[in-house]
Design a protein around this motif. Structure first.
Motif, PDB file in Angstrom:
ATOM      1  N   PHE A  66      15.752  -4.288  -3.506  1.00 39.28           N
ATOM      2  CA  PHE A  66      16.272  -5.326  -2.624  1.00 39.28           C
ATOM      3  C   PHE A  66      15.603  -5.333  -1.251  1.00 39.28           C
ATOM      4  CE2 PHE A  66      19.235  -1.722  -2.168  1.00 39.28           C
ATOM      5  CZ  PHE A  66      19.276  -1.547  -0.787  1.00 39.28           C
ATOM      6  N   ALA A  67      14.760  -4.347  -0.941  1.00 41.21           N
ATOM      7  CA  ALA A  67      14.008  -4.345   0.317  1.00 41.21           C
ATOM      8  C   ALA A  67      12.835  -3.397   0.163  1.00 41.21           C
ATOM      9  CB  ALA A  67      14.885  -3.912   1.493  1.00 41.21           C
ATOM     10  N   GLY A  68      11.735  -3.671   0.874  1.00 40.11           N
ATOM     11  CA  GLY A  68      10.591  -2.787   0.737  1.00 40.11           C
ATOM     12  C   GLY A  68       9.515  -3.038   1.774  1.00 40.11           C
ATOM     13  N   THR A  69       8.738  -2.013   2.021  1.00 41.56           N
ATOM     14  CA  THR A  69       7.617  -2.078   2.943  1.00 41.56           C
ATOM     15  C   THR A  69       6.694  -0.903   2.624  1.00 41.56           C
ATOM     16  OG1 THR A  69       7.008  -2.227   5.279  1.00 41.56           O
ATOM     17  CG2 THR A  69       8.824  -0.765   4.754  1.00 41.56           C
ATOM     18  N   THR A  70       5.834  -0.531   3.574  1.00 44.78           N
ATOM     19  CA  THR A  70       4.948   0.618   3.362  1.00 44.78           C
ATOM     20  C   THR A  70       5.281   1.680   4.411  1.00 44.78           C
ATOM     21  OG1 THR A  70       3.224  -0.473   4.672  1.00 44.78           O
ATOM     22  CG2 THR A  70       3.141  -0.761   2.290  1.00 44.78           C
ATOM     23  N   TYR A  71       4.291   2.101   5.182  1.00 45.52           N
ATOM     24  CA  TYR A  71       4.517   3.117   6.218  1.00 45.52           C
ATOM     25  C   TYR A  71       5.461   2.584   7.292  1.00 45.52           C
ATOM     26  CZ  TYR A  71       3.679   5.608  10.585  1.00 45.52           C
ATOM     27  OH  TYR A  71       3.841   6.269  11.766  1.00 45.52           O
ATOM     28  N   LEU A  72       6.357   3.456   7.738  1.00 40.23           N
ATOM     29  CA  LEU A  72       7.227   3.157   8.869  1.00 40.23           C
ATOM     30  C   LEU A  72       7.199   4.331   9.838  1.00 40.23           C
ATOM     31  CD1 LEU A  72      10.343   1.695   7.036  1.00 40.23           C
ATOM     32  CD2 LEU A  72       8.874   0.435   8.630  1.00 40.23           C
TER      33      LEU A  72
ATOM     34  N   GLY B  26       0.845  -1.186   0.000  1.00 40.75           N
ATOM     35  CA  GLY B  26       0.000   0.000   0.000  1.00 40.75           C
ATOM     36  C   GLY B  26       0.879   1.234   0.000  1.00 40.75           C
ATOM     37  N   TRP B  27       0.299   2.359   0.345  1.00 45.09           N
ATOM     38  CA  TRP B  27       1.016   3.630   0.317  1.00 45.09           C
ATOM     39  C   TRP B  27       0.954   4.310   1.681  1.00 45.09           C
ATOM     40  CZ3 TRP B  27      -2.633   2.037  -3.217  1.00 45.09           C
ATOM     41  CH2 TRP B  27      -2.100   1.590  -4.433  1.00 45.09           C
ATOM     42  N   PRO B  28       2.036   4.976   2.054  1.00 49.39           N
ATOM     43  CA  PRO B  28       3.254   5.249   1.287  1.00 49.39           C
ATOM     44  C   PRO B  28       4.056   3.973   1.049  1.00 49.39           C
ATOM     45  CG  PRO B  28       3.561   5.921   3.557  1.00 49.39           C
ATOM     46  CD  PRO B  28       2.111   5.549   3.421  1.00 49.39           C
ATOM     47  N   LEU B  29       4.572   3.850  -0.140  1.00 44.37           N
ATOM     48  CA  LEU B  29       5.390   2.700  -0.505  1.00 44.37           C
ATOM     49  C   LEU B  29       6.856   3.080  -0.289  1.00 44.37           C
ATOM     50  CD1 LEU B  29       4.968  -0.168  -1.775  1.00 44.37           C
ATOM     51  CD2 LEU B  29       5.646   0.876  -3.949  1.00 44.37           C
ATOM     52  N   THR B  30       7.579   2.227   0.414  1.00 44.83           N
ATOM     53  CA  THR B  30       8.964   2.499   0.785  1.00 44.83           C
ATOM     54  C   THR B  30       9.826   1.366   0.245  1.00 44.83           C
ATOM     55  OG1 THR B  30       8.189   3.582   2.818  1.00 44.83           O
ATOM     56  CG2 THR B  30      10.514   2.949   2.720  1.00 44.83           C
ATOM     57  N   VAL B  31      10.745   1.695  -0.672  1.00 46.06           N
ATOM     58  CA  VAL B  31      11.534   0.663  -1.348  1.00 46.06           C
ATOM     59  C   VAL B  31      12.986   1.116  -1.426  1.00 46.06           C
ATOM     60  CG1 VAL B  31      11.627  -0.874  -3.354  1.00 46.06           C
ATOM     61  CG2 VAL B  31       9.485   0.291  -2.803  1.00 46.06           C
ATOM     62  N   TRP B  32      13.897   0.170  -1.239  1.00 46.97           N
ATOM     63  CA  TRP B  32      15.322   0.433  -1.412  1.00 46.97           C
ATOM     64  C   TRP B  32      15.794  -0.235  -2.697  1.00 46.97           C
ATOM     65  CZ3 TRP B  32      12.995   0.147   3.274  1.00 46.97           C
ATOM     66  CH2 TRP B  32      13.311   1.126   4.222  1.00 46.97           C
TER      67      TRP B  32
END
Length: 731
Positions: A146-152, A132-138
């Motif tokens: 190589f890594a990812g998640t949503t809200y942190l 979902g969003w916010p989408l957080t990706v490295w």
């Protein structure tokens, strides 16, 4: 009951391709590299101490030359949790300093670049099971995830690490154990790669796929509250549209048809009475955080308004239930008042958050502040009704369920908990007077609410959503016999024809700040073509059909894959894959709308080439449709169109005498019908369909010709005869 992030579980941890890896406001800083961007979402971050870059070569070159990983954050302007992360983390001086020293930070507006979003949200979804969003990706400097998640949260705790400790862990791995990240990036690319040409199933698709989707949905239907699942509730318009069609199919079991209609109406009824519906200003919020449709996330998206207008209009045609007509008209009133630009195009959204004065006297942005009410605020607003104020307050509290139990931050989300008649009976209001008093209550509350600071509006013009809104307006005008929606649809279509083109002649995805944005994606072409077909059917003006045909040819040339399918976006050599998906989300999959458009164009123009192209688009996804039918409802709608029984209704004559026949043709719900107006002054269609030339050339009274398959009935000039013919031809 407080809102939760769309991916709350992902906030607790971050996966590195399956392996877990584990402030104060910043001072005024110069504008970062987002300065000058047209996106409202990007501009929101332009004063962050994070040195954000927009998606583009400058950022990629910096990552490569400095050998730094990329921190990619994707969101949109009306996203509540995107604002939360901006306030908590991206204004934080310590987090910003760490990001600026060790990463290249890129910010993307998913509504401007749906292709970028599609690639990386597919990765996070495959990695974590949802996204979902916010989408957080490295990403590596080569843009491999190589890594990812949503809200942190900014820091979190030992059990649920936040952004800063995760940044520290990734920076340490990048510096001291790069091989793990390289391996994770390789696995990330593997997650994204799909065959260029989808495999097809051995057998042909039949209505059993549609019936199977209905049965699968029934397993997840919430019979108590409507909708699907037991958690957060989304409207799911592609699903509702398919259920409406399924409820009229003559070749699936009656019990399956009845089940489809029950799920459809159960969901629409729950939504129209629930907190997801703005009972004062019209329109619907994006979704609710609970299963009973009580507490929404308060953003309002144009795409949702357009799709829901069409669904409520169609089901009103099916049932004549006036609550559906009122819901559709309420949406149209909201869009006309709050989302329509002076020149007729439609803005993208309104925010979930709005301003409120906090206990410390400072202005704060709070989710839902514009929409929430205390009992005291309701009573104060209704004091304007004078002698009727006491009765009005009692009726309002009964109608909207205003008790001591509140939904959010000590305040109420307005929802209809009982009918006007039942509410009146419980508080001593005369039944005959209750409807008028309820209207005065809503008007007084709306007037009071209009004095509050409004949610921010994203003034971006998205081509796909404007096309879908044109479709909704045209269909509503035809169904309700109201010329205003038709005029609104014409204005928007005219604006798009003048502004939504790029220098290379192609369609633009969006328009903001006085200029066209990135190239259109498949959804833009599909949504606008569908809108133009509906506008032609409602108005009889072939200029819209001509443009639809031109756009379809352009879509075929630009995004066709050479095997009967379509890519979702233009090729971008920077992205690791070229996105395409048959699966519906909040919006229908582009391939489903494309296939339906092709069938409709083929039927209107008696063009077997278009029908064959539609069949190829559907059959190219046959294996996926057969395996997960409930996730491919827009393709099932196209399949339903192909399977028929189809109706072709041509009406020829002078413009005014055609109207009584057109009113009949547009009445009722017949989803597999195309209506072809043939004004004598406009020979475009008949010049391409010789079978219709004689009908259009006939002098005298306007006449209608009804055909199903290869069989045509006798032409008629009588609206009553036409109504009987259509009734006899409908299942």
């Amino acid at each position: 009951m407080r809102s939760k992030p769309l991916m709350a579980s992902a906030a607790a941890r971050i996966a590195l391709c399956g392996a877990f890896v584990l402030g104060a406001c910043a001072a005024e800083l110069p504008l970062n590299h987002l300065d000058g961007q047209t996106s409202a979402y990007l501009r929101e971050h332009a004063t962050n101490p994070v040195d954000w870059y927009p998606w583009g070569d400058e950022a990629f070159a910096k990552a490569a030359s400095e050998n730094k990983p990329i921190f990619l954050s994707i969101g949109y302007a009306s996203c509540h949790w995107c604002h939360v992360m901006e306030r908590e983390s991206f204004r934080d001086a310590e987090i910003a300093d760490f990001l600026n020293r060790h990463f290249v930070a890129i910010k993307v507006d998913r509504e401007e670049r749906p292709d970028v979003d599609a690639v990386y949200i597919a990765y996070v979804s495959a990695l974590n099971g949802s996204a979902g969003w916010p989408l957080t990706v490295w990403l590596t400097p080569e843009l491999a995830p190589f890594a990812g998640t949503t809200y942190l949260p900014p820091r979190g705790d030992e059990e649920n690490p936040g952004l800063l400790p995760i940044l520290g862990r990734i920076e340490s791995l990048w510096r001291s154990d790069r091989s793990r990240i390289v391996a994770a990036a390789s696995q990330g690319l593997d997650l994204l790669r799909t065959p260029d040409v989808p495999a097809t199933s051995a057998g042909p698709l039949t209505s059993a796929a549609i019936g199977g989707a209905v049965s699968a949905l029934a397993q997840d239907f919430d019979a108590e509250h409507g909708g699907f699942g037991r958690g957060s509730k989304f409207p799911g318009c592609p699903t509702l549209t398919m259920l409406a069609r399924a409820s009229t199919r003559p070749d699936i079991e009656p019990v399956v048809r009845d089940r489809a209609r029950a799920m459809l109406r159960g969901t629409l009824d729950a939504m129209v009475s629930g907190g997801i519906n703005d009972h004062l200003g019209g329109g619907f919020h994006r979704y609710t955080v609970d299963r009973a449709w009580r507490v929404p996330h308060f953003e309002k998206m144009l795409s949702d308004q357009a799709q829901l207008t069409t669904v409520y209009t169609d089901v009103w045609r099916m049932t004549a239930d006036d609550s559906y007509r009122r819901a559709a008209l309420g949406i149209l009133a909201y869009v006309r008042r709050d989302l329509t630009a002076a020149d007729g195009c439609f803005y993208a959204s309104e925010d979930a958050d709005s301003a409120r004065i906090g206990q410390d006297g400072e202005t704060e942005r709070v989710e839902g502040a514009f929409y929430l009410w205390t009992r005291e605020q309701v009573g104060s607003a209704l004091a304007a009704l004078g002698a009727d104020a006491a009765q009005a307050t009692a009726l309002a509290e009964s109608l909207y369920g205003l008790t001591d139990e509140t939904e959010l931050d000590g305040a109420h989300v307005l929802r209809r908990v009982r009918t006007i008649a039942d509410a009146a009976a419980g508080c001593g209001v005369e039944p005959a007077e209750a409807p008028a008093l309820a209207e005065r209550i809503a008007a007084a509350l709306l007037a009071e609410r209009s004095k509050r600071p409004r949610p921010l509006r994203d003034d971006k013009i998205v081509t796909a959503w404007n096309g879908t809104m044109i479709s909704a307006l045209a269909r509503a005008a035809a169904a309700f016999g109201d010329p205003q929606p038709l005029a609104d649809a014409r204005r928007a279509a005219s604006w798009l024809r003048s502004h939504a083109l790029r220098a290379d002649g192609g369609l633009a995805r969006s328009w903001a700040g006085g200029s066209a944005g990135a190239p259109a994606v498949a959804a833009d072409y599909a949504g606008l073509i569908a809108g133009l077909i509906d506008l032609f059917e409602a108005s009889g003006e072939s200029t819209w059909l001509v443009w639809a045909i031109q756009l379809q040819d352009e879509l075929d040339a630009r995004l066709g894959d050479g095997h009967g399918g379509y890519f979702d976006a233009p090729a971008d050599p920077k992205l690791p894959v070229r996105p395409r998906s048959p699966f519906d989300g909040a919006e229908p999959a582009a391939i489903g709308i494309i296939a339906l458009n092709l069938h409709r164009l083929g039927s209107i123009l008696s063009d077997d080439r278009r029908r064959t192209a539609a069949d190829a688009a559907i059959d190219g996804q046959a294996e996926i449709i057969s395996r997960v039918p409930r996730a491919t409802c827009s393709l099932l709608c196209a399949l339903d169109q192909r399977l028929g029984p189809d109706l072709h209704v041509a009406i020829a004559g002078d413009a005014e005498p055609m109207q009584p026949l057109l009113v009949v043709a547009h009445a009722g719900y017949r989803p597999r019908q195309v209506t072809v107006p043939l004004p004598r002054a406009d020979p475009f269609v008949s010049q391409r369909v010789p079978e219709l030339a004689a009908l259009q050339a006939t002098t005298g009274a306007a006449r209608a010709l009804v055909c199903s398959g290869t069989t045509c009935l006798a032409p008629t000039t009588d609206p009553l005869v036409l109504a009987r013919q259509l009734s006899e031809q409908s299942p």
